[in-house]
Design an enzyme around this catalytic site. Structure first.
Site, mmCIF file in Angstrom:
data_model
loop_
_atom_site.group_PDB
_atom_site.id
_atom_site.type_symbol
_atom_site.label_atom_id
_atom_site.label_comp_id
_atom_site.label_asym_id
_atom_site.label_seq_id
_atom_site.Cartn_x
_atom_site.Cartn_y
_atom_site.Cartn_z
ATOM 1 N N HIS A 231 14.338 22.205 71.400
ATOM 2 C CA HIS A 231 12.799 22.234 72.150
ATOM 3 C C HIS A 231 13.458 20.949 73.932
ATOM 4 O O HIS A 231 14.037 20.221 72.797
ATOM 5 C CB HIS A 231 12.426 21.675 71.291
ATOM 6 C CG HIS A 231 10.990 21.237 72.455
ATOM 7 N ND1 HIS A 231 9.903 22.931 73.199
ATOM 8 C CD2 HIS A 231 9.763 20.565 72.562
ATOM 9 C CE1 HIS A 231 9.139 21.353 73.785
ATOM 10 N NE2 HIS A 231 9.189 20.373 73.439
ATOM 11 N N CYS B 116 10.351 25.937 77.578
ATOM 12 C CA CYS B 116 10.574 24.388 77.923
ATOM 13 C C CYS B 116 11.888 24.646 78.836
ATOM 14 O O CYS B 116 11.507 22.887 79.400
ATOM 15 C CB CYS B 116 10.289 24.287 76.404
ATOM 16 S SG CYS B 116 12.363 24.695 75.268
#
Length: 909
Positions: A834, A264
């Site tokens: 994230h 990510c």
């Protein structure tokens, strides 16, 4: 080949001998054999020479040397038939030898002979180039014959001849012309090697010789698909698209990226960069093809730039909902080993690598010259800055420099001699610090001496660089208990991992540690004999039914929260300690009724079996006097989760057999894992006491629910809100004066030694697209933390005029104002997290949220958050130069599009 020969033969039909212009035979001989312009003259690279059949040429020599124009030795038209394999493809025979099969004539001599005698009807002239191979000039009699095919049709090759010195680009252009490829379509070449494998011909600017191309090799040309992919890549790429997605047509740029496993961070950086209009247009319009630098030793052979170009073309084709960046990930890992595998990384680190890699792969400077850095030496800033920028551009000139590079002014001042050094340095992004709070919030549990009170959870605000004593002072304000009556311990796995001293730093306590603060009757250090009480660490253990072969051993397992209990020195006996502990545990331990407990012999209740004083040898009388060593424990545990008790326990404390006691007592080591029965006089041991329970007694008299209970103090309900900071404050902090660290001193040329100089950075020149990295991750020798401070940043009109110290153009304020175009977000902490992206589409002006595969539209008021990590701003004059897309006048205004053009802009080049 046949088409080329036919064209040449047709042209040769017009070359009839012009008898009226034919000179005399002697004059002919002089012209053809002349050492300056004839066949004996030196070769020159790149010029054309022609082959003439040996027999015809010898016949011509006999004719001109005979001196008779009417001689029967007249050679007739030039006839090279014996040099060809056939008269269809007009391919030259193999193995021809100069002076035996043919002679070579320069272009001037050849054209003279053709004008005088003509060329046999239908025959093409045999023209060959002079090339320089390995430093030697030679005529390339046998050129390279390549078989050209299309990727979609491998069965019908086209044969074309090329010189060894021709560029691969000429091969590509020839293939495009032969296969009628549209000028807007992008193509590339592959070569089939002898072993049957295929290899990309990446650098089209090299010669066939440098590319090691040989006669007979198959060259495949492929054309990029409309969706941005290559036909050759589709066979290997992992595709997630279903059949219904094949004809998908969406908004270009609104395309997700598949998470390959902790990637990510990469997806976030790519989405931000993909939404920089200037850079994306540069790749979509194929301007990068002319600037690929395959020979840069600092670059990556153009592979990173090509991999990124493929990604951009796919994302902006409008034919994908999401794409799999597997090829790009592989290329990144190949050239940057830190990104190999699928570990978590930082999006800003990947972005830094990518910008540097793209710059070097697209650097227009093919050979970097040495540039000596010069100090200002009292010269005007304007002059020094211009010199620094010119020196930078002499070595670094690319679309990345054009778009992202700016200029710092760096001022260093020596603290001893006052020498001032001024330099101007380029930068690609700003890493700005966040204002760091000097306070820290810590959560602790307070354990009162009053057994009726449950432990209290407190949330305390303490100095970040404070000491344990500051923690006690802060708690005292909540509890009213004097800090002198507190002991601080780290509890882990039902035991004391560490008991702290007042002078120790709070930085040694991590946020995840379970900190208990115990109220004691009076604080004293180990070995302090002035106190009337001693503090004993108490563990709780339960016997388990694990037995050895003799059925005589019961295992002991720790449970519950340990205690620090104050005991009067004059009551240091097992019986007295039993009743003291029974009192301390009374909230969750039920006393036995009179029917359950036999008080035993009255004589046994006397205080004769006292706990021997630590420091006495084993077997000493319980009444023996001596130095009292049993004081509060401070720092008895080591610095690891498995502390080792290096000091033996006190002398054997005799265990009286008592009936109906709820538990028994035993001296143990600091881990509570083994009993202690010996004591060394030469050490000062801290006695640890274990309360050992039989399972039945524990089940009957010990209330586990009540024992684990605690209450929350009112302060826990108060959340210490961090005041948001403005982005401008971070930039101000970036430009403040700081003193260099000891690990990074500056060498003063005046003092001739390294100095801890003061340093100040100022912004001199800003780029078209400004990347601002918020330094949320803080690393020190003692701690690592992520700052979740809310940074308020404007979506539009971020004004840098107050920060740029270069003389400004007052008539063009947009040269110093920026609009936001993308944000890389980080959610989570240091160990996990994230990354996502907010980005503004350059065509529609609509903001979108990119979360790996998922893409969704958002409004501007959703963009600002505590997760913002890297900000991308575009200068307003650049945004206004972007051509608005037709039909989008009513769409929301975009920072990068929809504004009228403006001829004024800052020249950063």
């Amino acid at each position: 080949m046949a088409a080329v020969a036919a064209n040449v033969a047709a042209a040769a039909e017009d070359q009839e001998p012009q008898h009226e212009a034919v000179p005399g035979l002697e004059s002919q001989w002089l012209q053809i054999e002349n050492k300056e312009s004839g066949r004996d003259r030196p070769l020159r690279a790149g010029e054309s020479w022609f082959l003439v059949e040996q027999h015809w040429y010898k016949q011509w020599e006999v004719y001109v040397q005979g001196g008779d124009k009417d001689s029967t030795a007249f050679p007739g038209c030039i006839n090279n038939a014996d040099l060809f394999e056939d008269q269809v493809n007009w391919r030259l025979k193999r193995g021809l030898v100069e002076s035996e099969d043919y002679v070579l004539l320069p272009a001037d001599a050849w054209h003279c002979l053709v004008n005088w005698y003509g060329l046999e009807h239908g025959q093409p002239p045999i023209e060959r180039k002079v090339v320089e191979l390995l430093g030697v000039q030679k005529i390339e009699v046998y050129p390279v014959e390549l078989l050209l095919v299309r990727h979609s049709d491998m069965d019908t090759p086209y044969t074309a001849q090329f010189s060894h010195t021709d560029s691969v680009d000429l091969v590509l252009r020839t293939a495009r012309e032969q296969f009628l490829v549209n000028p807007q379509e992008e193509t590339r070449l592959w070569i089939k090697n002898a072993e049957g494998s295929f290899e990309r011909l990446c650098n089209t600017r090299v010669t066939l010789l440098e590319a090691a191309l040989q006669t007979g090799q198959l060259i495949i040309m492929e054309t990029r698909n409309k969706d941005g992919t290559w036909p050759s890549a589709q066979q290997q790429a992992v595709s997630t698209a279903s059949e219904e997605d094949e004809e998908f047509q969406g908004q270009p740029g609104i395309c997700g990226l598949t998470n390959l496993g902790n990637t990510c961070f990469m997806n976030s950086a790519l989405q931000c960069l993909s939404n920089v209009p200037q850079l994306t247009d540069y790749f979509l319009k194929n301007r990068y093809l002319e600037e690929l630098n395959f020979c840069n030793p600092l670059g990556m052979k153009g592979e990173i730039a090509e991999a990124y170009a493929d990604l951009v073309k796919q994302a902006w084709s409008g034919h994908h909902r999401s794409i799999v960046p597997h090829v790009f990930k592989t290329k990144v890992g190949h050239f940057a080993s830190q990104f190999l595998g699928y570990q978590q990384h930082d999006s800003q680190e990947l972005l830094s690598f990518l910008l540097d890699g793209l710059h070097e792969d697209l650097n227009r400077v093919k050979k970097k010259e040495y540039v000596e850095l010069c100090d200002a030496a009292g010269r005007p800033d304007q002059e020094v800055a211009q010199e620094a920028w010119q020196n930078h551009k002499r070595r670094n000139d690319s679309v990345i420099v054009d778009t992202f590079h700016g200029l710092f002014k760096s001022t260093l001042v020596c603290p001893d001699c006052g020498n001032v050094s001024v330099t101007f340095d380029p930068f690609c992004y700003l890493s700005v610090p966040l204002p760091v709070s000097h306070k820290r919030v810590m959560e602790v549990f307070f354990v009162s001496m009053d057994p009726r009170r449950k432990p209290e959870q407190h949330r305390l605000v303490v100095p970040k660089k404070g000491k344990i004593s500051d923690l006690c002072v802060a708690l005292a304000k909540h509890t009213g208990v004097s800090p002198e009556r507190m002991m601080v311990a780290d509890v882990f796995s039902h035991r004391f991992y560490k008991i702290y001293q007042l002078e120790e730093s709070l930085s040694s306590i991590l946020d995840r540690d379970d900190i208990f603060i115990y109220e004691v009757s009076g604080r004293s250090a180990i070995g302090d004999n002035s106190r009337e009480d001693v503090v004993l660490p108490i563990y709780l253990r339960e016997r388990t039914p694990a037995r050895d072969y003799n059925n005589s051993y019961y295992g002991l397992m720790l449970f519950g929260h340990p205690l620090l209990v104050s005991v009067p020195r004059d009551r240091l006996s097992w019986d007295a300690l039993y009743h003291i502990l029974l009192y301390r545990l009374s909230r969750y331990v039920t006393r036995p009724s009179s029917d359950d407990e036999d008080d035993g012999d009255e004589k046994d209740m006397e205080d004769k079996d006292s706990i021997p004083k630590p420091g006495r040898v084993a077997g000493g009388s319980s009444q023996d006097s001596g130095p009292e060593q049993a004081g509060p424990s401070c720092g008895v545990a080591g610095g690891s989760r498995a502390p080792v008790d290096n000091s033996p326990g006190p002398s054997h404390w005799p265990q009286r057999a008592r009936r109906k006691h709820l538990f028994t007592l035993q001296t143990v080591n600091s881990n509570g894992t083994s009993d202690r029965s010996t004591f060394n006089e030469d050490t000062h041991a801290q006695p640890y006491i274990a309360i050992d329970w039989e399972p039945e007694m524990k089940k009957r008299y010990y209330d586990e629910v009540e024992a684990e209970g605690y209450v929350k103090h009112d302060c826990v309900g108060y959340v210490l809100k961090k005041a948001p900071v403005r982005l401008q404050e971070c930039i101000e902090l970036f430009t403040t004066v700081e003193t260099l660290e000891k690990e990074n001193p500056w060498y003063c040329p005046t003092c001739k030694q390294h100095q801890l100089a003061t340093k100040k950075l100022d912004l001199w020149m800003l780029p078209e697209t400004l990347i601002i990295h918020l330094k949320r991750f803080s690393y020190t020798k003692f701690s690592r933390e992520k700052l979740d401070t809310l940074v308020e940043f404007p979506i539009r009109d971020l004004d840098f005029s107050e920060f740029v110290i270069k003389p400004q153009n007052e008539s063009a304020p947009e040269l110093y104002k920026y609009d936001l175009i993308a944000v890389s977000n980080h959610y989570g902490g240091l160990r996990d997290g994230h990354y996502t992206t907010f980005a503004c589409n350059k065509d529609s002006g609509q903001w979108h949220y990119f979360d790996d595969n998922s893409v969704s539209p958002v409004t501007e008021n959703q963009i600002e958050s505590k997760a913002a990590y890297v900000l991308f701003y575009q200068r307003q004059d650049v945004a206004r130069r972007q051509q608005p897309q037709p039909g989008l006048r009513d769409s929301p205004a975009s920072p990068a599009c929809g504004s009228p053009p403006n001829s004024e802009f800052m020249d950063v080049n």
